[in-house]
Every structure is written in C-alpha cells, then in structure tokens.
Design a protein around this motif. Structure first.
Motif, mmCIF file in Angstrom:
data_model
loop_
_atom_site.group_PDB
_atom_site.id
_atom_site.type_symbol
_atom_site.label_atom_id
_atom_site.label_comp_id
_atom_site.label_asym_id
_atom_site.label_seq_id
_atom_site.Cartn_x
_atom_site.Cartn_y
_atom_site.Cartn_z
ATOM 1 N N THR A 158 -7.696 81.953 -32.207
ATOM 2 C CA THR A 158 -8.673 83.006 -32.480
ATOM 3 C C THR A 158 -7.993 83.982 -33.434
ATOM 4 O O THR A 158 -7.062 84.690 -33.047
ATOM 5 N N VAL A 159 -8.448 83.963 -34.680
ATOM 6 C CA VAL A 159 -7.762 84.747 -35.717
ATOM 7 C C VAL A 159 -8.772 85.392 -36.662
ATOM 8 O O VAL A 159 -9.942 84.989 -36.697
ATOM 9 N N THR A 160 -8.319 86.385 -37.409
ATOM 10 C CA THR A 160 -9.185 87.005 -38.414
ATOM 11 C C THR A 160 -9.374 86.033 -39.588
ATOM 12 O O THR A 160 -8.588 85.083 -39.746
ATOM 13 N N VAL A 161 -10.401 86.270 -40.399
ATOM 14 C CA VAL A 161 -10.776 85.288 -41.430
ATOM 15 C C VAL A 161 -9.640 84.923 -42.374
ATOM 16 O O VAL A 161 -9.544 83.778 -42.815
ATOM 17 N N ASP A 162 -8.777 85.894 -42.682
ATOM 18 C CA ASP A 162 -7.699 85.602 -43.630
ATOM 19 C C ASP A 162 -6.774 84.495 -43.112
ATOM 20 O O ASP A 162 -6.189 83.753 -43.891
ATOM 21 N N LEU A 163 -6.637 84.379 -41.785
ATOM 22 C CA LEU A 163 -5.754 83.350 -41.219
ATOM 23 C C LEU A 163 -6.518 82.080 -40.838
ATOM 24 O O LEU A 163 -5.911 81.021 -40.656
ATOM 25 N N ALA A 164 -7.845 82.178 -40.730
ATOM 26 C CA ALA A 164 -8.631 81.042 -40.249
ATOM 27 C C ALA A 164 -8.400 79.793 -41.115
ATOM 28 O O ALA A 164 -8.312 78.676 -40.597
ATOM 29 N N GLY A 165 -8.254 80.005 -42.418
ATOM 30 C CA GLY A 165 -8.031 78.876 -43.320
ATOM 31 C C GLY A 165 -6.719 78.154 -43.062
ATOM 32 O O GLY A 165 -6.558 76.988 -43.422
ATOM 33 N N GLN A 166 -5.767 78.844 -42.454
ATOM 34 C CA GLN A 166 -4.457 78.236 -42.193
ATOM 35 C C GLN A 166 -4.382 77.617 -40.803
ATOM 36 O O GLN A 166 -3.328 77.160 -40.394
ATOM 37 N N LEU A 167 -5.501 77.675 -40.069
ATOM 38 C CA LEU A 167 -5.460 77.254 -38.676
ATOM 39 C C LEU A 167 -6.682 76.381 -38.387
ATOM 40 O O LEU A 167 -7.745 76.884 -37.998
ATOM 41 N N PRO A 168 -6.540 75.064 -38.581
ATOM 42 C CA PRO A 168 -7.690 74.174 -38.404
ATOM 43 C C PRO A 168 -8.268 74.317 -36.998
ATOM 44 O O PRO A 168 -7.531 74.447 -36.029
ATOM 45 N N GLY A 169 -9.593 74.293 -36.906
ATOM 46 C CA GLY A 169 -10.251 74.367 -35.604
ATOM 47 C C GLY A 169 -10.270 75.765 -35.021
ATOM 48 O O GLY A 169 -10.568 75.946 -33.841
ATOM 49 N N SER A 170 -9.962 76.774 -35.850
ATOM 50 C CA SER A 170 -9.896 78.129 -35.297
ATOM 51 C C SER A 170 -11.273 78.791 -35.301
ATOM 52 O O SER A 170 -12.177 78.388 -36.011
ATOM 53 N N ARG A 171 -11.400 79.835 -34.479
ATOM 54 C CA ARG A 171 -12.611 80.655 -34.458
ATOM 55 C C ARG A 171 -12.249 81.987 -35.101
ATOM 56 O O ARG A 171 -11.279 82.642 -34.692
ATOM 57 N N ALA A 172 -13.034 82.368 -36.124
ATOM 58 C CA ALA A 172 -12.754 83.641 -36.794
ATOM 59 C C ALA A 172 -13.328 84.797 -35.978
ATOM 60 O O ALA A 172 -14.481 84.746 -35.543
ATOM 61 N N VAL A 173 -12.501 85.811 -35.744
ATOM 62 C CA VAL A 173 -12.959 86.992 -35.008
ATOM 63 C C VAL A 173 -12.752 88.223 -35.891
ATOM 64 O O VAL A 173 -12.021 88.177 -36.879
ATOM 65 N N GLY A 174 -13.409 89.313 -35.526
ATOM 66 C CA GLY A 174 -13.274 90.549 -36.290
ATOM 67 C C GLY A 174 -11.975 91.265 -35.949
ATOM 68 O O GLY A 174 -11.244 90.879 -35.028
ATOM 69 N N CYS A 175 -11.726 92.324 -36.717
ATOM 70 C CA CYS A 175 -10.505 93.122 -36.537
ATOM 71 C C CYS A 175 -10.431 93.679 -35.111
ATOM 72 O O CYS A 175 -9.413 93.568 -34.433
ATOM 73 N N ARG A 176 -11.563 94.249 -34.670
ATOM 74 C CA ARG A 176 -11.579 94.893 -33.353
ATOM 75 C C ARG A 176 -11.352 93.860 -32.245
ATOM 76 O O ARG A 176 -10.546 94.077 -31.344
ATOM 77 N N GLU A 177 -12.058 92.720 -32.366
ATOM 78 C CA GLU A 177 -11.917 91.701 -31.312
ATOM 79 C C GLU A 177 -10.495 91.140 -31.273
ATOM 80 O O GLU A 177 -9.939 90.899 -30.207
ATOM 81 N N PHE A 178 -9.907 90.962 -32.443
ATOM 82 C CA PHE A 178 -8.528 90.459 -32.468
ATOM 83 C C PHE A 178 -7.615 91.415 -31.698
ATOM 84 O O PHE A 178 -6.805 90.993 -30.866
ATOM 85 N N GLY A 179 -7.798 92.713 -31.959
ATOM 86 C CA GLY A 179 -7.010 93.714 -31.230
ATOM 87 C C GLY A 179 -7.243 93.614 -29.725
ATOM 88 O O GLY A 179 -6.297 93.659 -28.931
ATOM 89 N N GLU A 180 -8.510 93.459 -29.343
ATOM 90 C CA GLU A 180 -8.824 93.376 -27.904
ATOM 91 C C GLU A 180 -8.193 92.133 -27.272
ATOM 92 O O GLU A 180 -7.680 92.185 -26.150
ATOM 93 N N LEU A 181 -8.219 91.034 -28.008
ATOM 94 C CA LEU A 181 -7.628 89.798 -27.471
ATOM 95 C C LEU A 181 -6.117 89.957 -27.276
ATOM 96 O O LEU A 181 -5.552 89.513 -26.277
ATOM 97 N N VAL A 182 -5.482 90.602 -28.255
ATOM 98 C CA VAL A 182 -4.029 90.816 -28.121
ATOM 99 C C VAL A 182 -3.771 91.739 -26.925
ATOM 100 O O VAL A 182 -2.877 91.491 -26.113
ATOM 101 N N GLY A 183 -4.599 92.778 -26.790
ATOM 102 C CA GLY A 183 -4.468 93.681 -25.647
ATOM 103 C C GLY A 183 -4.587 92.922 -24.326
ATOM 104 O O GLY A 183 -3.802 93.141 -23.388
ATOM 105 N N ALA A 184 -5.553 92.010 -24.254
ATOM 106 C CA ALA A 184 -5.771 91.245 -23.028
ATOM 107 C C ALA A 184 -4.613 90.285 -22.749
ATOM 108 O O ALA A 184 -4.358 89.922 -21.596
ATOM 109 N N ALA A 185 -3.921 89.868 -23.819
ATOM 110 C CA ALA A 185 -2.824 88.897 -23.657
ATOM 111 C C ALA A 185 -1.474 89.560 -23.393
ATOM 112 O O ALA A 185 -0.454 88.876 -23.254
ATOM 113 N N LEU A 186 -1.479 90.885 -23.282
ATOM 114 C CA LEU A 186 -0.186 91.576 -23.112
ATOM 115 C C LEU A 186 0.511 91.197 -21.815
ATOM 116 O O LEU A 186 1.730 91.221 -21.728
#
Ligand code: NAI
Length: 380
Positions: A352-380
């Motif tokens: 689960t990555v922002t669009v700039d990284l999605a191209g480098q990660l086959p099968g990924s789901r693009a998420v927004g800036c805020r959601e990426f932050g929330e996911l990292v927060g949840a994974a702490l």
C-alpha cells in the motif's frame, strides 16, 4: 524528557506531508516511552507562509531561533519568484553554517529497483556542504572578471588557460575537510559500523581532493588513532579507514555495496553519489536527509515542493517520516526511531503505497498521502 523541535512547514506539498507525518512521529515516541519522553514542536515561518504573513521569505525571527536551536525539521521550500533570494535552502545552509549533509541510504520493503540486490546497500553519505566548486566562486566567460583572472593566471602563475575561458574556483580547507570527516568518524564509531571510506578524486586534483584524502587519514590517526586502522594495516575490532577514487566508488557501489558503510566526501562527489545511491535502492522519493552545524541538526525532506500534485492528497510523506526516525536516532531515542522505520517498511511490504511508488511495486494499491500516514501510524 521533552525535546524542542523547530519546524518549517514548507511550500507546495509541505502542509500535507507534515499533516501525515508529524502525528506518526509523536505516536512512535508515545508508544515507545509511554509519556516519559515527548517532542515539543515550535513552528517557524519561511517561504510562502512567511510571505503570506507579511514577512520576508526568510524572516530574521526564524534565523534567530535556528541559531540557538539544537533540532529542526523542514518541508520543501520553493524559491519565491522576484524575492531577490536565489535559494532559501542555500541561504539557510550558509547562514547557519550547516557544513555536513548526511544521507542514509537503504532499501525498503520489496520496492523494485534497477539492481538485483538492493538489500546489500546500507550506506550513509557525509558530504561536505560549504566548500569545493559549490562555493559559488565563478566568473562567466569573456567578462572583465574572468579576463582579469585568466590574465593573472597566465602572466603570474604560468598557467596555460584559454583567454576565452569561464573560470570557477575550488576552495578546500584542512579545517573544512577535517570537521566533516570528524563528524563521519564519530558517527561510525558511535554506531559501531565497520568502515569509513574517504571518496575523492585525488589522482587528478592532488592539492584539493588529494588533500581531502590525506587530511582524512591524518585526522583519523591524530584524534581516533586507538580506535581506527587502515585497510593496509588492519586491526581486529577497529574501524577501518579506506579511500576510493570517486569514479571507482560508483562502480564499487554497484558491484560490492556490502563492503561500504560510512562514506565521507567533498561537496561535488557527495552530491552525485547520494542521488545515485538513492536511485539504486529505488528510493529517491523516500530519502531523508539532515544538514548539520556544530550545534544544529536540521532534518529535511530531500524532495521539492512537487507543485503539480500539491493539495491533491497524492504526495508521499515517506521522506519526512524517515526524517523523523533520523531525528529520534540522533537524540538517542532508538526505540521510537526503529518503530517508524519498521512501520514504513511494513506498509510498503504490504503494497500500500502512494502513486509515485506504485509503479515500482507490482500488485500494489495506491493510497493517498493521509491514508499512507494513517497506515504507518497503525503499523507502529
Ligand atoms: P520536486 O522534487 O518537487 O519534483 C520532482 C518530481 O517528483 C515531480 O514529478 C514531483 O511530483 C515528484 N515528487 C516530489 N516529491 C514527491 C513526493 N513527496 N511524493 C510524490 N511525488 C513527489 O522537484 P522540482 O520539480 O525540481 O522542484 C519543484 C520546486 O521545489 C522548486 O521550486 C525547487 O526549487 C524546490 N525544491 C526544494 C527542495 C528543498 O526544499 N529541499 C529540493 C528540491 C527542489
């Protein structure tokens, strides 16, 4: 314990990457130290936000606070058109004497990269930030200044140089080189790393780059002689000081990256090398950085203001998040730093990555800036 961090929001995507990253940095501290340690964030104005408040792009109050500060962090700053300032970043670096530019480079969670084994890269570049051809002393071809200098070099110094040449100077001092190498050496010893490599072009530029190499070896022997050794004269349990010619270092970084750890470089070599290494691990957009003086550690997202995606919740807050980890490591809060790094790694590995990284990660789901932050927060 409470540590004050001065922060500059920055322009373009600055506000959104801060909104995503800062809560996560605080949460990591809380999760690790349960309220016994915390960060106090104090905002300073710069760039467009300062202009909007009727100030200059780099207000004196901001500089005054930074002169006395120990820790600061900034988002990207654009260069205000017509402000008379060439670059706010350069102005900050000069005014605060931020002489060491430090960039750690490692691979993150499954990102596709141009090399087969990006996980073998784990280096940290210490680049001298104030001297060398980047000192900005140059004269355009055919100007009276260039002609005068060329005439002096030809007539007084017996130098062969075309009369029509543009001319730039490459000042490098013993003090400037040694303070950079000293900082890199202290880091390598503190972190118990295996080696420090002086990267130079001393085979061609003997009295500047060659001197950088020699000053580096001299400093290691004079100030850290009981804890370091050289490649030629190895000693178990000591930090090995090596040196490599810059062009060979680019080959080594691709062919044998696992043999290198801390790199200490003059300004120009370090600029090229840190971006090349970041690209090698697929992480230009994720790279954190810090500029240091003797008193201030000034962390910064290494990307720019990304004006075309600003305000669209598309930006990657990873660089700022990892700046947070770097800051926590710098003040010795290693547990909280590791939490952020591991959480960023886990979210990228979960594709689960922002669009700039999605191209480098086959099968990924693009998420927004805020959601990426929330996911990292949840994974702490
Ligand atoms: P840039 O880094 O802003 O953009 C280059 C490309 O990367 C663009 O396609 C952009 O959309 C993308 N990008 C950058 N950061 C991203 C992020 N966090 N997430 C997703 N995509 C991202 O570089 P550019 O376009 O050369 O410069 C734009 C402005 O930024 C200029 O005013 C420049 O002076 C300033 N700048 C400031 C820096 C700093 O404050 N440290 C560093 C580099 C540029």
């Amino acid at each position: 314990m409470r540590k004050t961090v001065y922060w500059i929001e920055g322009d373009g995507i600055g506000p959104e990457v801060w909104n995503a990253a800062r809560p996560v940095i605080d949460e990591a501290v809380t999760a690790e130290y349960d309220g016994e340690r915390s960060l106090e964030w104090v905002e300073l104005l710069a760039g467009e936000k300062a202009l909007a408040a009727g100030e200059t792009p780099l207000p004196e109050a901001t500089l005054t606070a930074l002169r006395d500060a120990e820790l600061a962090m900034k988002g990207p700053l654009g260069t205000p058109v017509g402000s008379g300032i060439r670059s706010l970043n350069v102005a900050l670096r000069r005014t605060l004497d931020l002489y060491a530019c430090i960039r750690p480079i490692r691979h993150f969670g499954g990102l596709e990269t141009p090399v087969k084994h990006p996980e073998r890269v784990n280096m940290i570049v210490f680049r001298e930030n104030t001297e060398d051809v980047y000192a900005g002393i140059e004269f355009a071809a055919q100007t009276p200044e260039a002609r005068k200098l060329v005439a002096f070099l030809r007539d007084e110094m017996n130098v062969q140089i075309a009369e029509s040449a543009a001319v730039g100077l490459k000042p490098m001092t013993e003090a400037g080189s040694k303070r950079l190498v000293r900082r890199a050496l202290r880091y390598a010893l503190d972190q118990k790393l295996p080696s420090l490599t002086l990267v130079h072009k001393g085979n061609i530029m003997k009295y500047t780059e060659g001197a950088f190499r020699q000053w580096g070896y001299d400093l290691a022997a004079q100030e850290f002689g009981d804890r370091t050794c050289t490649e030629k004269d190895p000693a178990a349990g000591r930090l090995i000081i090596k040196d490599r010619i810059a062009d060979a270092m680019f080959q080594e970084a691709l062919l044998r990256p696992e043999q290198y750890s801390v790199l200490a470089t003059p300004n120009l070599n370090g600029d090229y090398l840190s971006d090349a290494l970041a690209a090698q691990v697929g992480g230009l957009g994720l790279a954190p950085g810090v500029n240091m003086s003797d008193t201030l550690a000034f962390f910064e997202a290494t990307h720019g203001t990304a004006p075309t995606i600003a305000g669209q919740d598309k930006a990657n807050p990873g660089s700022l998040l990892l700046c947070g980890a770097l800051l926590l490591e710098h003040i010795g809060w290693h547990g909280a730093a590791a939490r952020i790094r591991n959480a960023v790694n886990a979210v990228i590995a979960a594709r689960t990555v922002t669009v700039d990284l999605a191209g480098q990660l086959p099968g990924s789901r693009a998420v927004g800036c805020r959601e990426f932050g929330e996911l990292v927060g949840a994974a702490l």
